[in-house]
Each structure stands twice: as C-alpha cells, then as structure tokens.
Motif scaffolding. Structure first.
Motif, PDB file in Angstrom:
ATOM      1  N   VAL A 171      22.935  74.115  61.401  1.00  0.00           N
ATOM      2  CA  VAL A 171      22.776  74.518  60.006  1.00  0.00           C
ATOM      3  C   VAL A 171      23.181  75.982  59.839  1.00  0.00           C
ATOM      4  N   PHE A 172      22.731  76.814  60.777  1.00  0.00           N
ATOM      5  CA  PHE A 172      23.090  78.227  60.741  1.00  0.00           C
ATOM      6  C   PHE A 172      24.601  78.415  60.876  1.00  0.00           C
ATOM      7  N   ALA A 173      25.229  77.641  61.755  1.00  0.00           N
ATOM      8  CA  ALA A 173      26.676  77.753  61.956  1.00  0.00           C
ATOM      9  C   ALA A 173      27.454  77.373  60.705  1.00  0.00           C
ATOM     10  N   ASP A 174      26.941  76.426  59.946  1.00  0.00           N
ATOM     11  CA  ASP A 174      27.608  76.032  58.700  1.00  0.00           C
ATOM     12  C   ASP A 174      27.540  77.117  57.637  1.00  0.00           C
ATOM     13  N   ARG A 175      26.544  77.979  57.719  1.00  0.00           N
ATOM     14  CA  ARG A 175      26.344  78.994  56.679  1.00  0.00           C
ATOM     15  C   ARG A 175      26.815  80.381  57.091  1.00  0.00           C
ATOM     16  N   ALA A 176      27.098  80.602  58.358  1.00  0.00           N
ATOM     17  CA  ALA A 176      27.448  81.938  58.857  1.00  0.00           C
ATOM     18  C   ALA A 176      28.970  82.099  58.951  1.00  0.00           C
ATOM     19  N   HIS A 177      29.391  83.332  59.121  1.00  0.00           N
ATOM     20  CA  HIS A 177      30.804  83.650  59.353  1.00  0.00           C
ATOM     21  C   HIS A 177      31.145  83.176  60.768  1.00  0.00           C
ATOM     22  N   ARG A 178      31.995  82.189  60.886  1.00  0.00           N
ATOM     23  CA  ARG A 178      32.182  81.480  62.152  1.00  0.00           C
ATOM     24  C   ARG A 178      32.803  82.319  63.255  1.00  0.00           C
TER      25      ARG A 178
END
Length: 118
Positions: free
Chosen positions: A95-102
């Motif tokens: 979930v965090f990866a979907d919302r953060a700058h990859r």
C-alpha cells in the motif's frame, strides 16, 4: 585477458542480433516498451535472489544445527520467522509503495537491504 578468436566474435555478434530481434524486441512490445521490460527483469532478478536467500537455510542446515546446537524444530522456527515477517509486512508495504515516489522508495529499500545484509 583472453582474446576471442576472429570467428568467435562474428558468432557472438550473430547471437546478439538474433536475441535482440527474436527475443528482446517481441518481449518489449508485449510488455509495453523496453523500459518496462528492464524493470520486469530487474524485479525478476530481485525475486530470484530472494528465493536463493531463502533456500540457503536448507543448504546449510547441517552446519546451522552443529554450530548453533539447535535441532530440526528450531531450524523450522527460523524459516517460519523469516517467512512470517515477509507475509505480515507485504500488504502494508505494498500500500505504501503504491502511494510513494517509487524511484526514491526503491533506492531506500536497496540501501536498507544492503545495510541489513552486512
């Protein structure tokens, strides 16, 4: 450093041309471009290393039992703990990866993983 024979260089070049035209280009078209293909191959490499890392315990189980004076049950708990931690943290980090700058997130993950392994 050894030099390739003159015929070997031509054979390597033909193999490269074949691979680029018949393997790499169709895969790149199928996944949506060369950049996506590189990313998929990078992630596949990370998964391969992760699998190899997990399989290491099985390969060195006899040495672990001897040096740590543990039995099969304790080795099983080691494997269970590492798998359980991965299972518990996969969804929150996804979930965090979907919302953060990859790009930044990937860099942080690589640094953290490297520090944890040293």
């Amino acid at each position: 450093m050894m030099r390739a024979k003159p015929g070997a260089h031509a054979a390597i070049e033909r193999l490269h041309d074949w691979f680029s035209a018949d393997v790499e280009a169709p895969l790149a078209r199928r996944v949506g471009g060369a950049k996506r293909l590189r990313l998929i191959l990078l992630l596949a490499g990370v998964l391969a290393l992760d699998s190899a890392d997990k399989a290491t315990i099985g390969a060195v189980v006899a040495d672990l039992e001897r040096s740590l004076r543990i039995g099969n049950v304790e080795v099983g708990w080691l494997v269970t703990a590492s798998t359980g931690i991965g299972a518990v943290f996969t969804l929150p980090f996804s979930v965090f990866a979907d919302r953060a700058h990859r790009t930044r997130l990937l860099a942080i993950a690589i640094v953290a993983w490297s520090l944890a392994r040293t």
